[in-house]
Design an enzyme around this catalytic site. Structure first.
Site, mmCIF file in Angstrom:
data_model
loop_
_atom_site.group_PDB
_atom_site.id
_atom_site.type_symbol
_atom_site.label_atom_id
_atom_site.label_comp_id
_atom_site.label_asym_id
_atom_site.label_seq_id
_atom_site.Cartn_x
_atom_site.Cartn_y
_atom_site.Cartn_z
ATOM 1 N N GLU A 149 0.809 -1.216 0.000
ATOM 2 C CA GLU A 149 0.000 0.000 0.000
ATOM 3 C C GLU A 149 0.846 1.271 0.000
ATOM 4 O O GLU A 149 0.329 2.359 -0.257
ATOM 5 C CB GLU A 149 -0.908 0.009 1.232
ATOM 6 C CG GLU A 149 -1.907 -1.126 1.254
ATOM 7 C CD GLU A 149 -2.632 -1.269 2.566
ATOM 8 O OE1 GLU A 149 -3.825 -1.614 2.550
ATOM 9 O OE2 GLU A 149 -2.005 -1.049 3.628
ATOM 10 N N ASP A 178 -11.874 -6.409 -2.251
ATOM 11 C CA ASP A 178 -12.676 -7.628 -2.163
ATOM 12 C C ASP A 178 -14.065 -7.273 -1.662
ATOM 13 O O ASP A 178 -14.303 -6.167 -1.171
ATOM 14 C CB ASP A 178 -12.008 -8.656 -1.243
ATOM 15 C CG ASP A 178 -11.901 -8.172 0.192
ATOM 16 O OD1 ASP A 178 -12.826 -8.452 0.971
ATOM 17 O OD2 ASP A 178 -10.905 -7.503 0.532
#
Length: 230
Positions: free
Chosen positions: A11, A197
């Site tokens: 990230e 997700d």
């Protein structure tokens, strides 16, 4: 100076690689990277997964570097069916969905000491994040509550419960802790998530597939944000 925190290297690594005049400073088990990022003095850190790791990192960042504002960025699961993989979520507030002292009469999610369920994010920073995210091509941007807990949500019934209680647009594991630490120290805070997700029974399949793409999206939003403020 501005502060950027992500839970995982995926990230943050692209942003860290773009820091100019870089210095690495270690505090405890956290390594902070300082320098100029897109023309802004910045401090960046990979905090590790979970609320305690995130809070410790945020506290160290505030104490040592005194950032003007702190942004927690990264990936998350969708908080409801209307949020899809690849979408961006900008928090108006963060909650800690696993905080529960309701047996003694408190609302579910109320954080003792600050006595809040919804920990507010900075309105000005959130508005700038929405503009920066909206510049991405073919990416939908949502605003609303982001829910944090020390659990990876991968069951539809868990996602539904969290959404029912808090109206969450996304579920993750750090934002509420970063917002908590910033609130205590009166440091403006933002939470930005790219959905990797659906936080349902398919999360174990979706997460590895889409995490890198989602992380790239959130890092692009940060670049847009800093360049529009330059």
């Amino acid at each position: 100076m501005i502060g950027l925190i992500g839970a995982m290297a995926v990230e943050m690594e692209d942003l860290m690689n773009k820091v100019e005049d870089r210095r690495d400073i270690t505090i405890g088990t956290d390594k902070f990277v300082t320098g100029k990022l897109f023309g802004k003095e910045a401090v960046l850190c990979v905090c590790g997964v979970g609320k305690v790791n995130a809070a410790l990192c945020t506290q160290s960042m505030i104490t040592r570097f005194a950032p003007e504002w702190v942004l927690n960025l990264g990936v998350a699961g969708a908080g409801e069916e209307g949020v899809s993989i690849g979408d961006m979520v900008v928090a108006t507030a963060a909650v800690q969905h696993d905080m529960d002292t309701s047996p003694i009469g408190d609302p579910v999610g109320m954080v003792s000491k600050i006595n809040l369920v919804e920990i507010p994010c900075d309105k000005t920073l959130s508005e700038k994040l929405v503009r920066a995210a909206s510049a991405l091509t073919d990416v939908r941007v949502h605003t609303g509550v982001i829910a944090t807990g020390d659990q990876f949500i991968n069951k539809g019934e868990d996602r539904a419960r969290i959404h029912r209680l808090f109206g969450a647009k996304a579920v993750e594991m750090e934002g509420g802790a970063v917002a908590h630490a910033c609130y205590v120290h009166q440091v403006p805070c933002g939470v930005l998530r790219s959905v990797s997700d659906q936080a349902d029974g398919h999360s174990d399949m979706d997460y590895p597939t889409f995490t890198r793409l989602a992380a790239a999206h959130s890092q692009q939003v940060v670049e847009n944000l800093l360049r529009q403020d330059a």
